[in-house]
Write a protein that holds these residues in place. Structure first.
Motif, short mmCIF file in Angstrom:
data_model
loop_
_atom_site.label_atom_id
_atom_site.label_comp_id
_atom_site.label_asym_id
_atom_site.label_seq_id
_atom_site.Cartn_x
_atom_site.Cartn_y
_atom_site.Cartn_z
N UNK A 154 1.13 -1.36 0.24
CA UNK A 154 -0.46 -0.02 0.06
C UNK A 154 0.79 1.36 -0.06
N UNK A 155 1.93 1.40 0.67
CA UNK A 155 2.81 2.03 0.79
C UNK A 155 4.24 1.72 0.53
N UNK A 156 5.29 2.59 0.61
CA UNK A 156 6.58 2.15 -0.28
C UNK A 156 7.29 2.52 1.10
N UNK A 157 6.92 2.54 2.33
CA UNK A 157 7.68 2.63 3.55
C UNK A 157 7.05 3.19 3.56
N UNK A 158 8.03 3.84 5.24
CA UNK A 158 6.92 5.70 6.28
C UNK A 158 6.76 7.04 5.88
N UNK A 159 7.85 7.05 4.32
CA UNK A 159 7.94 8.61 4.59
C UNK A 159 7.08 8.77 3.03
N UNK A 160 6.96 7.98 2.43
CA UNK A 160 6.11 7.93 1.36
C UNK A 160 4.25 7.76 1.66
N UNK A 161 3.94 6.87 2.82
CA UNK A 161 3.04 6.33 3.53
C UNK A 161 2.58 8.19 4.12
N UNK A 162 2.99 9.06 4.83
CA UNK A 162 3.19 10.05 5.14
C UNK A 162 2.84 11.24 3.65
N UNK A 163 3.33 11.30 2.29
CA UNK A 163 3.56 11.69 1.46
C UNK A 163 2.13 11.10 0.73
#
Length: 308
Positions: A154-163
């Protein structure tokens, strides 16, 4: 300061702040799978028509199902966001509790009253949520996402999740569920900090135990149990609302009423056993680590300031 023991010197607010954040991260590393299982059980029932919906049975059953269908790593989905959350969240709500309690305590009083302790717990709990809400939203999204082995992320990492959340839902999406989270964490903070404070103070006052590991263990276990009982209903609503798609619920209250109508009052205590297992074990690890870290930091301070 030569010859002083760590127990002779009260830890500063800075020491408590850093010790609390570090101790909370240590506790998260040990108990994160239980927290993930709790989240999965809490959201179960809101997406009955979904093809990816899983039927989880208890904490152990949930963990076993996740390992079989999503792999062992799924138990630690959102760990990075979880550690970010604890460093900002626990440092404030736990590390600043004593300072805020002293601020509210009238001058000349020997000890803080229960209402004063509760007020301090609510204050630091609300302050912590205000600062750490985005990290909590991302953590819950990772934990709630069902990704089959080999399936898409769903997300490519934590930073990508925030973005991604900010891009798709706006910056407000990162602050989704702030009100129920403030309520929930104010209650949890009171349940944990005030209970721990009172139990530990009572054990020491009546000399039932000394200020060491057994005392910290008993006080922390009691704190975890009380916190789970009072916070579970708000915790379930918070998790459901944070994980919901845009437009699924009008607000947190609508989420609560929808749960009652569709699933009954027992829905508020979904995931209670893993919640208690997680909060109980988390409190034990956290408070024991917190007490030891405070002493180690004070000892390091004494050694640093002592002349050669």
């Amino acid at each position: 300061m030569v010859g002083l023991k760590p127990t002779d010197i009260p830890p500063s607010a800075t020491v408590k702040f850093l010790s609390a954040g570090t101790a909370a991260c240590i506790a998260d590393l040990f108990t994160f799978p239980l927290d993930t299982a709790k989240v999965r059980l809490q959201i179960q029932g809101e997406c009955k028509t979904s093809r990816t919906a899983k039927k989880y049975k208890g904490a152990l059953g949930t963990i076993t199902t996740m390992v079989k269908t999503e792999g062992p790593k799924s138990l630690y989905n959102g760990l990075v966001a979880g550690l970010q959350r604890q460093m900002s969240f626990a440092s404030i709500r736990i590390g600043l509790y004593d300072s805020v309690k002293q601020f509210y305590t009238p001058k000349g009083s020997d000890s803080a009253s229960i209402p004063t302790r509760l007020l301090a717990g609510c204050t630091t709990g609300a302050m912590a949520v205000t600062c750490a809400q985005p990290t909590d939203v991302v953590k819950v999204r990772f934990q709630a996402h069902i990704r089959l082995v080999g399936g898409p992320k769903k997300y490519n990492g934590t930073v990508d999740a925030y973005r991604t959340i900010a891009r798709e839902e706006g910056v407000r999406g990162l602050w989704k569920g702030t009100l129920p989270n403030i309520i929930r964490n104010s209650i949890v903070n009171c349940g944990e900090m005030v209970t721990y404070d009172l139990i530990k103070e009572t054990l020491l006052r009546y000399r039932l135990m000394t200020d060491n590991f057994p005392c910290h263990f008993v006080a922390a276990f009691g704190a975890g149990f009380c916190a789970t009982i009072v916070a579970s209903p708000v915790d379930v609503v918070k998790t459901r609302y944070m994980n919901s798609i845009p437009g699924q619920y009008k607000n947190a209250l609508n989420c609560m009423f929808t749960m009652v109508v569709k699933e009954g009052p027992t829905a508020f205590y979904k995931g209670f056993i893993p919640s208690f297992l997680r909060l109980g074990s988390w409190n034990v690890v956290m408070f024991v680590s917190f007490e030891q870290l405070k002493r180690l930091m004070v000892l390091a301070q004494v050694s640093w300031e002592s002349p050669f």
